[in-house]
Design a protein around this motif. Structure first.
Motif, PDB file in Angstrom:
ATOM      1  N   ASP A   1       0.746  -1.161   0.021  1.00 45.23           N
ATOM      2  CA  ASP A   1      -0.173   0.018   0.060  1.00 45.23           C
ATOM      3  C   ASP A   1       0.877   1.341  -0.261  1.00 45.23           C
ATOM      4  O   ASP A   1       0.461   2.225  -0.471  1.00 45.23           O
ATOM      5  N   ILE A   2       2.025   1.126   0.580  1.00 44.93           N
ATOM      6  CA  ILE A   2       2.770   2.271   0.608  1.00 44.93           C
ATOM      7  C   ILE A   2       3.803   2.637  -0.579  1.00 44.93           C
ATOM      8  O   ILE A   2       4.685   3.518  -0.671  1.00 44.93           O
ATOM      9  N   SER A   3       3.667   1.603  -1.622  1.00 40.85           N
ATOM     10  CA  SER A   3       4.568   1.896  -2.824  1.00 40.85           C
ATOM     11  C   SER A   3       4.000   2.980  -3.672  1.00 40.85           C
ATOM     12  O   SER A   3       2.796   3.162  -3.697  1.00 40.85           O
ATOM     13  N   SER A   4       4.718   3.931  -4.423  1.00 43.78           N
ATOM     14  CA  SER A   4       4.418   4.951  -5.153  1.00 43.78           C
ATOM     15  C   SER A   4       3.605   4.273  -6.274  1.00 43.78           C
ATOM     16  O   SER A   4       3.860   3.430  -7.018  1.00 43.78           O
ATOM     17  N   ASP A   5       2.446   5.245  -6.810  1.00 42.51           N
ATOM     18  CA  ASP A   5       1.510   4.976  -7.941  1.00 42.51           C
ATOM     19  C   ASP A   5       2.104   5.743  -8.976  1.00 42.51           C
ATOM     20  O   ASP A   5       1.267   5.511 -10.063  1.00 42.51           O
ATOM     21  N   ASP A   6       3.356   6.163  -9.154  1.00 41.03           N
ATOM     22  CA  ASP A   6       3.517   7.081 -10.200  1.00 41.03           C
ATOM     23  C   ASP A   6       3.832   6.440 -11.511  1.00 41.03           C
ATOM     24  O   ASP A   6       3.994   6.814 -12.581  1.00 41.03           O
ATOM     25  N   GLY A   7       4.726   5.362 -11.308  1.00 35.44           N
ATOM     26  CA  GLY A   7       5.332   4.713 -12.288  1.00 35.44           C
ATOM     27  C   GLY A   7       4.349   3.817 -13.037  1.00 35.44           C
ATOM     28  O   GLY A   7       3.324   3.473 -12.964  1.00 35.44           O
ATOM     29  N   ASP A   8       4.939   3.702 -14.487  1.00 36.58           N
ATOM     30  CA  ASP A   8       3.995   2.771 -15.148  1.00 36.58           C
ATOM     31  C   ASP A   8       3.936   1.570 -14.994  1.00 36.58           C
ATOM     32  O   ASP A   8       2.865   0.864 -15.176  1.00 36.58           O
ATOM     33  N   ILE A   9       5.096   1.067 -14.354  1.00 37.82           N
ATOM     34  CA  ILE A   9       4.973  -0.186 -14.175  1.00 37.82           C
ATOM     35  C   ILE A   9       3.798  -0.523 -12.997  1.00 37.82           C
ATOM     36  O   ILE A   9       3.039  -1.693 -13.022  1.00 37.82           O
ATOM     37  N   THR A  10       4.002   0.382 -12.066  1.00 38.52           N
ATOM     38  CA  THR A  10       3.090   0.179 -11.015  1.00 38.52           C
ATOM     39  C   THR A  10       1.577   0.190 -11.410  1.00 38.52           C
ATOM     40  O   THR A  10       0.598  -0.396 -10.786  1.00 38.52           O
ATOM     41  N   LYS A  11       1.321   1.303 -12.318  1.00 40.36           N
ATOM     42  CA  LYS A  11       0.210   1.606 -12.646  1.00 40.36           C
ATOM     43  C   LYS A  11      -0.811   0.295 -13.609  1.00 40.36           C
ATOM     44  O   LYS A  11      -1.712   0.127 -13.319  1.00 40.36           O
ATOM     45  N   GLU A  12       0.207  -0.363 -13.935  1.00 36.03           N
ATOM     46  CA  GLU A  12      -0.243  -1.346 -14.947  1.00 36.03           C
ATOM     47  C   GLU A  12      -0.358  -2.541 -13.804  1.00 36.03           C
ATOM     48  O   GLU A  12      -1.345  -3.355 -14.229  1.00 36.03           O
ATOM     49  N   ALA A  13       0.367  -2.697 -12.954  1.00 37.47           N
ATOM     50  CA  ALA A  13       0.232  -3.760 -12.130  1.00 37.47           C
ATOM     51  C   ALA A  13      -1.084  -3.711 -10.973  1.00 37.47           C
ATOM     52  O   ALA A  13      -1.849  -4.617 -10.853  1.00 37.47           O
ATOM     53  N   LEU A  14      -1.265  -2.430 -10.888  1.00 35.99           N
ATOM     54  CA  LEU A  14      -2.732  -1.990 -10.320  1.00 35.99           C
ATOM     55  C   LEU A  14      -3.703  -2.310 -10.986  1.00 35.99           C
ATOM     56  O   LEU A  14      -4.865  -2.695 -10.502  1.00 35.99           O
ATOM     57  N   LYS A  15      -3.724  -2.270 -12.352  1.00 32.62           N
ATOM     58  CA  LYS A  15      -4.669  -2.505 -13.089  1.00 32.62           C
ATOM     59  C   LYS A  15      -5.078  -4.148 -13.208  1.00 32.62           C
ATOM     60  O   LYS A  15      -6.285  -4.667 -13.451  1.00 32.62           O
ATOM     61  N   ARG A  16      -4.088  -4.943 -12.732  1.00 29.10           N
ATOM     62  CA  ARG A  16      -4.207  -6.270 -12.877  1.00 29.10           C
ATOM     63  C   ARG A  16      -4.720  -6.964 -11.746  1.00 29.10           C
ATOM     64  O   ARG A  16      -4.821  -8.316 -11.437  1.00 29.10           O
ATOM     65  N   ILE A  17      -4.764  -6.287 -10.326  1.00 28.49           N
ATOM     66  CA  ILE A  17      -5.354  -6.864  -9.043  1.00 28.49           C
ATOM     67  C   ILE A  17      -6.681  -7.001  -9.303  1.00 28.49           C
ATOM     68  O   ILE A  17      -7.299  -6.171 -10.110  1.00 28.49           O
ATOM     69  N   SER A  18      -7.359  -7.735  -8.544  1.00 27.81           N
ATOM     70  CA  SER A  18      -8.791  -7.911  -8.544  1.00 27.81           C
ATOM     71  C   SER A  18      -9.476  -6.633  -8.024  1.00 27.81           C
ATOM     72  O   SER A  18      -9.095  -5.861  -7.190  1.00 27.81           O
ATOM     73  N   PRO A  19     -10.820  -6.294  -8.425  1.00 22.49           N
ATOM     74  CA  PRO A  19     -11.577  -5.127  -8.056  1.00 22.49           C
ATOM     75  C   PRO A  19     -11.702  -5.335  -6.263  1.00 22.49           C
ATOM     76  O   PRO A  19     -11.837  -4.193  -5.822  1.00 22.49           O
ATOM     77  N   LYS A  20     -11.819  -6.392  -6.001  1.00 19.80           N
ATOM     78  CA  LYS A  20     -12.002  -6.513  -4.478  1.00 19.80           C
ATOM     79  C   LYS A  20     -10.709  -6.021  -3.771  1.00 19.80           C
ATOM     80  O   LYS A  20     -10.706  -5.254  -2.865  1.00 19.80           O
TER      81      LYS A  20
END
Length: 123
Positions: free
Chosen positions: A42-61
């Protein structure tokens, strides 16, 4: 080609793992994010393209739970407060839910770059 890393060295050595595990646990406890009900990812930065793509891949829940934890921690931070001790994130609950997806995205990016670098030679 895989290079030896400190993580793999410590993980494969019983002595080093036994020596550093208490230090790592102590550091995670004093870092304070568990006292706010957060997990490590939860404390990782959401700014990077890699993190944004990874966040799209986790479940909606899991996305909803992450948003709830972050908003709750933000509210506690504004109030200069922490959760009661029984509501802190326990070490066994502090599992990495985003890191596997980040690793997967990094591998895909490396593969994409390798294929983009291929030179076609006509005979």
């Amino acid at each position: 080609m895989s290079y030896p890393t400190l993580y793999n060295t410590v993980k494969n050595s019983r002595f080093l793992y036994g020596l550093l595990k208490p230090v790592a646990s102590f550091y995670a406890n004093i870092a304070g994010y568990r006292q706010l009900g957060l997990r490590y990812d939860d404390i990782s930065s959401d700014d990077g393209d890699i993190t944004k793509e990874a966040l799209k891949r986790i479940s909606p829940k899991e996305q909803d739970l992450r948003t709830y934890r972050i908003r709750n921690a933000f509210q506690l931070s504004l109030q200069h407060d922490i959760l009661p001790k029984e509501k802190w994130t326990k070490p066994e609950d502090d599992v990495r839910y985003l890191s596997p997806h980040i690793d997967e995205v990094v591998k895909e990016e490396e593969e994409r770059e390798a294929f983009d670098a291929i030179k076609i030679v006509r005979k």
